[in-house]
Design an enzyme around this catalytic site. Sequence first.
Site, PDB file in Angstrom:
ATOM      1  N   HIS A  17       0.839  -1.207   0.000  1.00 28.28           N
ATOM      2  CA  HIS A  17       0.000   0.000   0.000  1.00 28.28           C
ATOM      3  C   HIS A  17       0.879   1.264   0.000  1.00 28.28           C
ATOM      4  O   HIS A  17       0.610   2.220  -0.736  1.00 28.28           O
ATOM      5  CB  HIS A  17      -0.892   0.042   1.257  1.00 28.28           C
ATOM      6  CG  HIS A  17      -1.887  -1.077   1.343  1.00 28.28           C
ATOM      7  ND1 HIS A  17      -2.029  -1.869   2.454  1.00 28.28           N
ATOM      8  CD2 HIS A  17      -2.793  -1.532   0.437  1.00 28.28           C
ATOM      9  CE1 HIS A  17      -2.993  -2.762   2.244  1.00 28.28           C
ATOM     10  NE2 HIS A  17      -3.464  -2.579   1.026  1.00 28.28           N
ATOM     11  N   SER A 129      -2.718  -8.016   2.579  1.00 31.17           N
ATOM     12  CA  SER A 129      -3.088  -7.856   3.994  1.00 31.17           C
ATOM     13  C   SER A 129      -3.475  -9.205   4.585  1.00 31.17           C
ATOM     14  O   SER A 129      -3.156  -9.497   5.744  1.00 31.17           O
ATOM     15  CB  SER A 129      -4.264  -6.884   4.128  1.00 31.17           C
ATOM     16  OG  SER A 129      -3.890  -5.603   3.712  1.00 31.17           O
TER      17      SER A 129
END
Length: 161
Positions: A17, A129
């Site tokens: 990210h 994630s």
Amino acid sequence: MKKAVYPGSFDPMTFGHLDVIRRASSMFDELTVAVLNNTAKSPLFSVDERVKILAEATKDLANVKIDSFSGLLVDYCRERDIHIIIRGLRAITDFEYELQTAQTNRKLSDDDVDTIFLTTSLAYSYLSSSAVKQIATFGGDISQFVPDFEIPLIVEKYSKN
Ligand code: PNS
């Protein structure tokens, strides 16, 4: 002013990210990272916690703002006069879902909101994630995947379970 939004769950935020945030922030005057407040999911971190983590990780990037949103992303964009959505593409497996979502958002916004894809740096093309959560569940080393300050925050979540 050239503005864009980078939406996501960021649960937890990873180096993947951050790679997209850094690169997108250099392309726009203002980049808003928007955390989805999704009541249907049971997240690891609350929205407030995720906003704080993202704010800490991007504090050196002056043109990056952190926010949260619920409901439709195109409504969020319309309210803020944002016409560009940024999404990261790691592999071909991401493509079908992202293409569908980008086209839906374009349709929903009457062609007012476009999506720009950044191909994730190769170093992070495998990273997700979910993988970080799975490794943390079993007490594995997540130091290659998230910034140092985030490690104890993730570990603490699993020590409570
Ligand atoms: O990090 P994620 O979970 O892949 O992010 C998905 C996100 C937040 C970008 C997407 O679920 C989203 O925009 N949700 C808000 C609802 C919406 O506008 N959906 C698009 C129409 S299908």
